[in-house]
Design an enzyme around this catalytic site. Structure first.
Site, PDB file in Angstrom:
ATOM      1  CB  ALA A 148       4.583 -30.594  24.454  1.00 16.33           C
TER       2      ALA A 148
ATOM      3  N   PRO B 218       5.112 -36.974  25.819  1.00 13.92           N
ATOM      4  CG  PRO B 218       5.251 -35.270  24.225  1.00 13.92           C
ATOM      5  CD  PRO B 218       4.307 -36.221  24.859  1.00 13.92           C
TER       6      PRO B 218
ATOM      7  CG  ASN C  29       0.752 -35.242  31.796  1.00 16.63           C
ATOM      8  OD1 ASN C  29       0.826 -34.475  30.841  1.00 16.63           O
ATOM      9  ND2 ASN C  29       1.403 -35.041  32.919  1.00 16.63           N
TER      10      ASN C  29
ATOM     11  CD  GLU D  24      -6.201 -31.253  29.990  1.00 19.99           C
ATOM     12  OE1 GLU D  24      -5.308 -30.568  29.466  1.00 19.99           O
ATOM     13  OE2 GLU D  24      -7.402 -30.888  30.044  1.00 19.99           O
TER      14      GLU D  24
ATOM     15  CG  HIS E 198      -1.596 -30.804  32.443  1.00 27.41           C
ATOM     16  ND1 HIS E 198      -0.872 -31.212  31.350  1.00 27.41           N
ATOM     17  CD2 HIS E 198      -2.860 -30.602  32.020  1.00 27.41           C
ATOM     18  CE1 HIS E 198      -1.659 -31.236  30.295  1.00 27.41           C
ATOM     19  NE2 HIS E 198      -2.884 -30.878  30.678  1.00 27.41           N
ATOM     20  CB  ILE E 199       3.173 -32.896  37.038  1.00 25.35           C
ATOM     21  CG1 ILE E 199       2.978 -34.398  36.767  1.00 25.35           C
ATOM     22  CG2 ILE E 199       4.050 -32.658  38.269  1.00 25.35           C
ATOM     23  CD1 ILE E 199       4.229 -35.127  36.314  1.00 25.35           C
ATOM     24  CB  SER E 200       3.510 -27.861  36.127  1.00 24.33           C
ATOM     25  OG  SER E 200       3.013 -27.761  34.807  1.00 24.33           O
TER      26      SER E 200
ATOM     27  NE  ARG F 277       4.751 -24.952  29.267  1.00 25.34           N
ATOM     28  CZ  ARG F 277       5.328 -26.024  28.728  1.00 25.34           C
ATOM     29  NH1 ARG F 277       4.613 -27.085  28.443  1.00 25.34           N
ATOM     30  NH2 ARG F 277       6.620 -26.024  28.472  1.00 25.34           N
TER      31      ARG F 277
ATOM     32  NE  ARG G  41       9.857 -31.629  30.522  1.00 20.03           N
ATOM     33  CZ  ARG G  41       8.570 -31.608  30.249  1.00 20.03           C
ATOM     34  NH1 ARG G  41       7.788 -32.593  30.627  1.00 20.03           N
ATOM     35  NH2 ARG G  41       8.064 -30.615  29.551  1.00 20.03           N
TER      36      ARG G  41
ATOM     37  CE1 TYR H  82       6.091 -30.698  33.933  1.00 13.67           C
ATOM     38  CE2 TYR H  82       8.312 -29.925  33.451  1.00 13.67           C
ATOM     39  CZ  TYR H  82       6.964 -29.982  33.130  1.00 13.67           C
ATOM     40  OH  TYR H  82       6.502 -29.322  32.025  1.00 13.67           O
TER      41      TYR H  82
ATOM     42  CG  HIS I  41       0.012 -27.029  25.167  1.00 10.63           C
ATOM     43  ND1 HIS I  41      -0.901 -26.742  26.163  1.00 10.63           N
ATOM     44  CD2 HIS I  41       1.098 -27.548  25.802  1.00 10.63           C
ATOM     45  CE1 HIS I  41      -0.379 -27.053  27.346  1.00 10.63           C
ATOM     46  NE2 HIS I  41       0.828 -27.546  27.141  1.00 10.63           N
TER      47      HIS I  41
ATOM     48  CG  ASP J 236      -9.912 -35.533  15.696  1.00 11.18           C
ATOM     49  OD1 ASP J 236     -10.663 -34.737  16.305  1.00 11.18           O
ATOM     50  OD2 ASP J 236      -9.408 -35.282  14.588  1.00 11.18           O
TER      51      ASP J 236
END
Length: 143
Positions: free
Chosen positions: A77, A9, A74, A98, A100-102, A111, A17, A22, A80, A87
């Site tokens: 949200a 998302p 990625n 996995e 994450h940009i940040s 987070r 954003r 980001y 978390h 699953d």
């Protein structure tokens, strides 16, 4: 080698954003960088994004049936909150990285929890768009 790059998302809003977190590059810019890197590495990539948890689960299942070799994920949200995505990744057993940009480890307390991490061969945070390229390289070595 075939890899799915799945984004959760709000990642479709990159460049708009929270650019302080980001960056100012768009989602289209991200996809172009991924595709160029994959082409250089002779890797086939399919980039998909959804704001819906169930759709991301469906993409993971689709990848299994398509015989993909790896997933760059990625989950946004959903990192978390989503046991369903965890699953799905565990069920199919496809090597997953996995991304994450940040630097999520330097952000809000909520987070700090990553459900998906339990199904991943690696986690990359805080490297911006380059994290996706690194994830592809990791998956090439895992295969």
């Amino acid at each position: 080698m075939k890899i799915y790059v799945l984004n959760g998302p709000n990642l479709n809003l990159l460049g708009v954003r929270e650019p302080g977190i980001y960056g100012s590059e768009s989602y289209t810019d991200l996809i172009k960088r991924i595709e160029a890197h994959a082409k250089e590495a002779c890797v086939s990539v399919k980039c998909l994004q959804s704001n819906h948890e169930g759709t991301l689960v469906d993409y993971i299942h689709e990848g299994f049936y398509e015989g993909i070799d790896g997933i760059v994920l990625n989950p946004g949200a959903y990192t978390h909150t989503s046991i369903a995505i965890l699953d799905a990744a565990k069920a199919v057993g496809i090597p997953t990285v996995e991304v994450h940009i940040s630097k999520v480890q330097e952000r809000e307390d909520f987070r700090q929890v990553s459900y998906i991490r339990a199904a991943c061969v690696a986690t990359i945070t805080g490297k911006g768009f380059d994290g996706y390229l690194e994830a592809i390289d990791i998956l090439e070595k895992v295969k």
